[in-house]
Design an enzyme around this catalytic site. Structure first.
Site, PDB file in Angstrom:
ATOM      1  N   SER A   8       0.966  -1.219   0.022  1.00 30.81           N
ATOM      2  CA  SER A   8      -0.054   0.087  -0.110  1.00 30.81           C
ATOM      3  C   SER A   8       0.813   1.326  -0.078  1.00 30.81           C
ATOM      4  O   SER A   8       1.649   1.377   0.827  1.00 30.81           O
ATOM      5  CB  SER A   8      -0.947  -0.056   1.120  1.00 30.81           C
ATOM      6  OG  SER A   8      -1.414   1.176   1.574  1.00 30.81           O
ATOM      7  N   HIS A  33      -1.058  -1.407  -4.417  1.00 38.23           N
ATOM      8  CA  HIS A  33      -2.325  -1.011  -3.603  1.00 38.23           C
ATOM      9  C   HIS A  33      -2.453   0.286  -3.379  1.00 38.23           C
ATOM     10  O   HIS A  33      -1.500   0.846  -2.831  1.00 38.23           O
ATOM     11  CB  HIS A  33      -2.459  -1.762  -2.240  1.00 38.23           C
ATOM     12  CG  HIS A  33      -3.789  -1.823  -1.513  1.00 38.23           C
ATOM     13  ND1 HIS A  33      -4.872  -2.576  -1.886  1.00 38.23           N
ATOM     14  CD2 HIS A  33      -4.155  -1.054  -0.328  1.00 38.23           C
ATOM     15  CE1 HIS A  33      -5.794  -2.227  -1.173  1.00 38.23           C
ATOM     16  NE2 HIS A  33      -5.431  -1.287  -0.197  1.00 38.23           N
ATOM     17  N   ASP A  35      -4.829   3.470  -1.872  1.00 37.21           N
ATOM     18  CA  ASP A  35      -5.780   3.823  -0.936  1.00 37.21           C
ATOM     19  C   ASP A  35      -6.419   5.168  -1.099  1.00 37.21           C
ATOM     20  O   ASP A  35      -5.747   6.008  -0.854  1.00 37.21           O
ATOM     21  CB  ASP A  35      -5.274   3.482   0.490  1.00 37.21           C
ATOM     22  CG  ASP A  35      -5.201   2.047   1.017  1.00 37.21           C
ATOM     23  OD1 ASP A  35      -6.046   1.362   0.648  1.00 37.21           O
ATOM     24  OD2 ASP A  35      -3.968   1.822   1.451  1.00 37.21           O
ATOM     25  N   MET A  37      -9.085   7.749   0.298  1.00 43.27           N
ATOM     26  CA  MET A  37      -9.796   8.011   1.092  1.00 43.27           C
ATOM     27  C   MET A  37     -10.476   9.592   1.198  1.00 43.27           C
ATOM     28  O   MET A  37      -9.749  10.371   0.642  1.00 43.27           O
ATOM     29  CB  MET A  37      -9.137   8.094   2.583  1.00 43.27           C
ATOM     30  CG  MET A  37      -8.430   6.630   2.883  1.00 43.27           C
ATOM     31  SD  MET A  37      -7.756   6.676   4.334  1.00 43.27           S
ATOM     32  CE  MET A  37      -6.655   5.038   4.213  1.00 43.27           C
ATOM     33  N   HIS A  66      -8.468   0.730  -3.854  1.00 45.94           N
ATOM     34  CA  HIS A  66      -9.408   0.593  -2.969  1.00 45.94           C
ATOM     35  C   HIS A  66     -10.127   1.919  -2.485  1.00 45.94           C
ATOM     36  O   HIS A  66      -9.434   2.633  -2.068  1.00 45.94           O
ATOM     37  CB  HIS A  66      -8.361   0.192  -1.659  1.00 45.94           C
ATOM     38  CG  HIS A  66      -9.139  -0.369  -0.532  1.00 45.94           C
ATOM     39  ND1 HIS A  66      -8.573  -0.562   0.842  1.00 45.94           N
ATOM     40  CD2 HIS A  66     -10.565  -0.156  -0.018  1.00 45.94           C
ATOM     41  CE1 HIS A  66      -9.394  -0.605   1.848  1.00 45.94           C
ATOM     42  NE2 HIS A  66     -10.718  -0.275   1.189  1.00 45.94           N
ATOM     43  N   MET A  68     -12.296   3.826  -0.534  1.00 43.05           N
ATOM     44  CA  MET A  68     -12.739   4.224   0.781  1.00 43.05           C
ATOM     45  C   MET A  68     -13.683   5.400   0.877  1.00 43.05           C
ATOM     46  O   MET A  68     -13.162   6.420   1.266  1.00 43.05           O
ATOM     47  CB  MET A  68     -11.778   4.232   1.949  1.00 43.05           C
ATOM     48  CG  MET A  68     -11.425   2.786   2.248  1.00 43.05           C
ATOM     49  SD  MET A  68      -9.857   2.755   3.181  1.00 43.05           S
ATOM     50  CE  MET A  68      -8.724   2.856   1.812  1.00 43.05           C
ATOM     51  N   MET A 137     -11.330  -6.901   5.352  1.00 42.34           N
ATOM     52  CA  MET A 137     -10.137  -5.793   6.050  1.00 42.34           C
ATOM     53  C   MET A 137      -9.852  -6.485   7.453  1.00 42.34           C
ATOM     54  O   MET A 137     -10.664  -6.857   8.097  1.00 42.34           O
ATOM     55  CB  MET A 137     -11.126  -4.561   6.537  1.00 42.34           C
ATOM     56  CG  MET A 137     -11.284  -3.526   5.099  1.00 42.34           C
ATOM     57  SD  MET A 137      -9.942  -3.126   4.431  1.00 42.34           S
ATOM     58  CE  MET A 137      -9.100  -2.271   5.580  1.00 42.34           C
ATOM     59  N   ASP A 179      -6.105  -7.041   4.144  1.00 40.72           N
ATOM     60  CA  ASP A 179      -5.602  -5.600   4.344  1.00 40.72           C
ATOM     61  C   ASP A 179      -5.818  -4.991   5.782  1.00 40.72           C
ATOM     62  O   ASP A 179      -6.810  -4.963   6.102  1.00 40.72           O
ATOM     63  CB  ASP A 179      -6.602  -4.552   3.193  1.00 40.72           C
ATOM     64  CG  ASP A 179      -5.980  -3.018   3.169  1.00 40.72           C
ATOM     65  OD1 ASP A 179      -4.879  -2.998   3.633  1.00 40.72           O
ATOM     66  OD2 ASP A 179      -6.651  -2.392   2.459  1.00 40.72           O
TER      67      ASP A 179
HETATM   68  C1  DX5 Z   1      -6.479   1.103   5.695  1.00 34.26           C
HETATM   69  C2  DX5 Z   1      -5.702   0.948   4.169  1.00 34.26           C
HETATM   70  C3  DX5 Z   1      -4.667  -0.090   4.108  1.00 34.26           C
HETATM   71  C4  DX5 Z   1      -3.560   0.213   5.213  1.00 34.26           C
HETATM   72  C5  DX5 Z   1      -2.725  -0.938   5.130  1.00 34.26           C
HETATM   73  O1  DX5 Z   1      -7.506   1.863   5.752  1.00 34.26           O
HETATM   74  O2  DX5 Z   1      -7.000   0.340   3.426  1.00 34.26           O
HETATM   75  O3  DX5 Z   1      -4.282  -0.386   2.897  1.00 34.26           O
HETATM   76  O4  DX5 Z   1      -2.601   1.297   4.344  1.00 34.26           O
HETATM   77  O5  DX5 Z   1      -1.543  -0.376   5.981  1.00 34.26           O
HETATM   78  P1  DX5 Z   1      -0.912  -1.333   7.030  1.00 34.26           P
HETATM   79  O6  DX5 Z   1      -0.365  -2.609   6.190  1.00 34.26           O
HETATM   80  O7  DX5 Z   1       0.290  -0.320   7.552  1.00 34.26           O
HETATM   81  O8  DX5 Z   1      -1.812  -1.868   7.968  1.00 34.26           O
HETATM   82 ZN    ZN Z   2      -6.450  -0.568   1.547  1.00 38.67          ZN
END
Ligand code: DX5
Ligand code: ZN
Length: 230
Positions: A8, A33, A35, A37, A66, A68, A137, A179
């Site tokens: 990620s 990956h 992310d 948000m 991903h 969110m 998750m 994840d």
């Molecule tokens: C959390 C993200 C993850 C996160 C994983 O909301 O979706 O992808 O970045 O990071 P680690 O591996 O540090 O938990």
């Molecule tokens: Zn993620």
């Protein structure tokens, strides 16, 4: 079983994001990956389609987006145009899950649903034909660097059983991704619970010295070694 490691970039050095993407793939990662948000569905704000488009030329590896975000549909075509390969979203964030999955696939991407720790897996039951991936998750979404929630192992076993039953019936594969909080010391247990695709943010990007271009080699090798023992 083929295992995929998807670092990620949330935990990467954003001032050098293109280099980070190229380095982590050169060090043996399989996917990126990504992310997304929105400070609405989750209490954090990260990166969008412009950043996806900017890193697209830095690698030929699949970009695993991903989402969110809420709502979901408006932003899907933008990520498809920006070069995303896989787009996953949280079922609570879409009013019409089947339609959103169709929209992702019609945009030319693979589609997946993401399950928060308290979200039941039965959301997937009636849309299996439109799923390319299921993402479980193992932390509450919003931040990197959180601890793995052990209850995710039972959830992975349950998801694996549903996917295997579906594949036995149809011959079609669905990937099972995990994840949150995945590290060298727990990745084997996570794989034994049924995951085949592993997001790791802080475990990968926190490794090694910032000046060493090979700094991700050893942590990725350690993750692979742990998986080889399955
Ligand atoms: C959390 C993200 C993850 C996160 C994983 O909301 O979706 O992808 O970045 O990071 P680690 O591996 O540090 O938990
Ligand atoms: Zn993620």
């Amino acid at each position: 079983m083929t295992f995929r490691i998807a670092p990620s970039i949330l935990s990467a050095n954003f001032a050098k994001l293109g280099e980070e993407v190229a380095n982590v793939i050169a060090s043996g990662a399989d996917w990126i990956h990504f992310d997304v948000m929105d400070n609405h569905y989750v209490p954090n704000l990260t990166i969008g389609p412009l950043v996806c488009e900017a890193i697209r030329p830095c690698t030929t590896a699949p970009i695993d987006v991903h989402l969110m975000v809420k709502p979901v549909d408006r932003i899907v075509p933008d990520f498809a145009k920006a070069g995303a390969n896989i787009i996953t979203f949280h079922p609570e964030a879409s009013e019409h899950i089947d339609r959103t999955l169709g929209l992702i696939r019609d945009s030319g991407c693979q589609a997946g649903l993401v399950f928060n720790p308290a979200t039941p897996l039965n959301w997937m039951d009636h849309v299996m034909d439109k799923l390319d991936m299921v993402l479980v998750m193992s932390v509450n979404p919003g931040f990197g660097g959180q601890s793995f929630i052990p209850g995710a192992l039972d959830k992975l076993r349950e998801a694996r059983a549903k996917i295997d039953a579906y594949t036995a019936r149809t011959g079609r594969q669905i990937l099972l991704e995990v994840d949150g909080g995945v590290k060298v010391d727990n990745i084997a247990a996570v794989a034994r619970a049924g995951a085949d695709t592993f997001v790791a943010g802080s475990a990968v990007f926190g490794a090694g010295k910032d000046t060493d271009p090979q700094r991700y080699n050893s942590v990725l090798a350690d993750l692979r070694t742990a998986l080889a023992g399955i």
